[in-house]
Design an enzyme around this catalytic site. Sequence first.
Site, short mmCIF file in Angstrom:
data_model
loop_
_atom_site.label_atom_id
_atom_site.label_comp_id
_atom_site.label_asym_id
_atom_site.label_seq_id
_atom_site.Cartn_x
_atom_site.Cartn_y
_atom_site.Cartn_z
N LYS A 24 0.84 -1.21 0.00
CA LYS A 24 0.00 0.00 0.00
C LYS A 24 0.87 1.25 0.00
O LYS A 24 0.73 2.12 -0.86
CB LYS A 24 -0.90 0.03 1.24
CG LYS A 24 -1.57 1.39 1.47
CD LYS A 24 -2.46 1.42 2.69
CE LYS A 24 -1.87 1.95 3.95
NZ LYS A 24 -1.71 3.41 4.07
N ASN A 25 1.77 1.36 0.98
CA ASN A 25 2.48 2.62 1.12
C ASN A 25 3.51 2.86 0.02
O ASN A 25 3.96 3.98 -0.18
CB ASN A 25 3.11 2.71 2.52
CG ASN A 25 2.03 2.95 3.58
OD1 ASN A 25 0.90 3.33 3.25
ND2 ASN A 25 2.36 2.72 4.84
N CYS A 120 -5.52 8.40 8.54
CA CYS A 120 -5.85 7.88 9.87
C CYS A 120 -5.59 8.92 10.95
O CYS A 120 -4.56 9.61 10.94
CB CYS A 120 -5.03 6.63 10.14
SG CYS A 120 -5.58 5.22 9.16
N ARG A 125 0.10 14.74 13.05
CA ARG A 125 0.58 14.51 11.68
C ARG A 125 0.83 15.80 10.87
O ARG A 125 0.22 16.01 9.82
CB ARG A 125 -0.35 13.56 10.93
CG ARG A 125 -0.61 12.28 11.67
CD ARG A 125 -1.32 11.24 10.84
NE ARG A 125 -0.44 10.53 9.93
CZ ARG A 125 -0.83 9.57 9.11
NH1 ARG A 125 -2.09 9.22 9.10
NH2 ARG A 125 0.02 8.97 8.32
N ASP A 307 3.31 0.77 12.30
CA ASP A 307 2.12 0.17 11.68
C ASP A 307 1.85 -1.25 12.17
O ASP A 307 0.74 -1.75 12.02
CB ASP A 307 2.27 0.14 10.15
CG ASP A 307 2.28 1.52 9.53
OD1 ASP A 307 1.90 2.49 10.22
OD2 ASP A 307 2.69 1.64 8.37
N ARG A 399 -9.16 0.05 3.46
CA ARG A 399 -8.27 1.06 2.90
C ARG A 399 -6.88 0.53 2.64
O ARG A 399 -6.17 1.03 1.77
CB ARG A 399 -8.16 2.25 3.86
CG ARG A 399 -9.19 3.28 3.55
CD ARG A 399 -9.48 4.22 4.65
NE ARG A 399 -8.35 5.00 5.06
CZ ARG A 399 -8.48 6.07 5.83
NH1 ARG A 399 -9.69 6.45 6.21
NH2 ARG A 399 -7.45 6.74 6.21
N1 EPU Z 1 6.30 14.60 11.14
C1 EPU Z 1 6.49 15.93 11.42
N2 EPU Z 1 6.54 16.80 10.35
C2 EPU Z 1 6.42 16.39 9.07
C3 EPU Z 1 6.23 15.04 8.80
C4 EPU Z 1 6.17 14.15 9.87
O1 EPU Z 1 6.60 16.33 12.56
O2 EPU Z 1 6.48 17.24 8.18
C5 EPU Z 1 6.24 13.64 12.25
C6 EPU Z 1 4.90 12.91 12.32
O3 EPU Z 1 3.94 13.66 13.05
C7 EPU Z 1 5.28 11.63 13.00
C8 EPU Z 1 6.69 11.37 12.48
O4 EPU Z 1 7.18 12.63 12.00
O5 EPU Z 1 5.32 11.83 14.37
C9 EPU Z 1 6.80 10.37 11.38
O6 EPU Z 1 5.86 10.65 10.37
P1 EPU Z 1 6.08 10.20 8.85
O7 EPU Z 1 6.13 11.43 8.03
O8 EPU Z 1 7.21 9.25 8.77
O9 EPU Z 1 4.73 9.41 8.56
P2 EPU Z 1 3.74 9.58 7.33
O10 EPU Z 1 4.52 9.81 6.10
O11 EPU Z 1 2.65 10.51 7.71
C10 EPU Z 1 3.83 7.08 6.63
C11 EPU Z 1 2.83 6.01 6.37
C12 EPU Z 1 2.19 5.59 7.68
C13 EPU Z 1 3.29 5.08 8.62
C14 EPU Z 1 4.37 6.16 8.79
C15 EPU Z 1 5.54 5.70 9.61
C16 EPU Z 1 1.99 6.46 4.18
C17 EPU Z 1 0.89 6.97 3.33
N3 EPU Z 1 1.82 6.53 5.48
O12 EPU Z 1 3.12 8.15 7.25
O13 EPU Z 1 1.32 4.53 7.38
O14 EPU Z 1 2.73 4.80 9.87
O15 EPU Z 1 4.85 6.57 7.49
O16 EPU Z 1 6.12 4.57 9.05
O17 EPU Z 1 3.00 5.96 3.68
C18 EPU Z 1 -0.52 3.12 7.73
O18 EPU Z 1 -0.17 2.52 6.70
O19 EPU Z 1 -1.41 2.69 8.51
C19 EPU Z 1 0.13 4.39 8.04
C20 EPU Z 1 -0.36 5.26 8.92
#
Ligand code: EPU
Length: 420
Positions: A24-25, A120, A125, A307, A399
């Site tokens: 998915k991701n 989610c 975030r 995750d 999803r």
């Molecule tokens: N963060 C910031 N600022 C930013 C971006 C992130 O402070 O600009 C913080 C976030 O709040 C969090 C941490 O950094 O505390 C890590 O967030 P990250 O950006 O790595 O997560 P994401 O890109 O929002 C993706 C996956 C998530 C998965 C996370 C961590 C996708 C679409 N989503 O989220 O997947 O949990 O990386 O591996 O790829 C899921 O599949 O259920 C899911 C939530």
Amino acid sequence: MDNYKLLINGGKPLIGETFVSGGKNTSVAVIPAALLSDDVCTIENVPDIEDVRVLYDILTMLGAKVDFDRQNRRMVIDPREVNGTKVDHRYASRMRASYYLIGALLGRFGEAEVAYPGGCAIGSRPFDLHIKGFQALGAQVEDRSAVISAKGKLVGANVFFDRITVGGTINVMLAAAKAEGTTILHNAAKEPHIVDLANFLNSMGAKVKGAGTDTIRIRGVNRLHGSTYAVIPDQIETGTLMIAAAATRGDVTIRGCIPTHMEALTAKLLEMGVLVSELDDAIRVRTVGAHRAVNVKTQEYPGFPTDLQQPMSAMLCMAKGTSIINETIFETRLKHLNEIARMGAHVRILDQTAIIDGVDELYGAPVTCTDLRAGAALVVAGLMAKGTTEIYEPSFIARGYEHIEEKLRSLGADIRRESL
Ligand code: EPU
């Protein structure tokens, strides 16, 4: 409100073989990346899940010709007639990864206007680090009225991420692929899907090096050509199936996975006393003795994935002893444990830490999904519990997990939908 619920009659071991779907991701990054191409891209192994359908709608709305052959998991994307650079709230709010449209459209057209993403509810975030990355490349970015607008000619630069972010790393990679000069991402995320995206971009003629380490170098190119590319298997689906197999004291072989992506989970399962054997592209998980309690601290890859924390903590509700879960990535990703407590689990939650005292039995009860992986955790709990578990709001699960009910049924689970 969903118009159906899931019913699980638990207590049956999962036994047999199953096959893991495409990631998915990784798909939600690779599909927007195809917009950067000057020609047709064929993406294979794309899972038939809700997030992919949302991207299909977004790309089509932007003017791309998209054909998704669900039977063969193949998506053909012709981005040559894309004529839009705006993604409004109705589209963007349907998923988290809609913000990759900013990087992809900015990279292709030098402008993008994308409403805030959905996804989610597992914490605040923010996406400030994505914005800082675009700005470092020279884009002017406005964040107003829940819409991000970015425009400008992009020029390669050094980008330092204040903290490791999967989404930020992907978004800036997308923007930098066709920028003038070289971009260097420091403190980049190392998840398998970052490597997969780099491989896809390189298959289109991009010059990305170092993906999978914390320093990624992207030498911008003028043109990206079409490509045929198969995305990697889903690391989190693999892990969820491994956990479900162990939690039900079953014996399951998961085919089509990449065992090296699973090492943090495999280590924890071995520590619990679960038997895990790895083949080239398959993992067998089975349980003979009691499960020991373990402590889990979520971390960026190659650490224990956030995750998988939710399904893992569901399983630990029935391990012998006390487990401590420390969720370091997201602020409110322990809500599923309040639901499992309704089934008889002994859990205390203090901020981002959960203390779980294992019990001998869980009992079926009505429970509600609050997010995708919470849904997976409730399915694991339902499979372990005595009696019938009713899971409300199960569309969260659709999803991210392709045909999960059918897969579990083929392993002997008693799981079905009932209309409301
Ligand atoms: N963060 C910031 N600022 C930013 C971006 C992130 O402070 O600009 C913080 C976030 O709040 C969090 C941490 O950094 O505390 C890590 O967030 P990250 O950006 O790595 O997560 P994401 O890109 O929002 C993706 C996956 C998530 C998965 C996370 C961590 C996708 C679409 N989503 O989220 O997947 O949990 O990386 O591996 O790829 C899921 O599949 O259920 C899911 C939530």
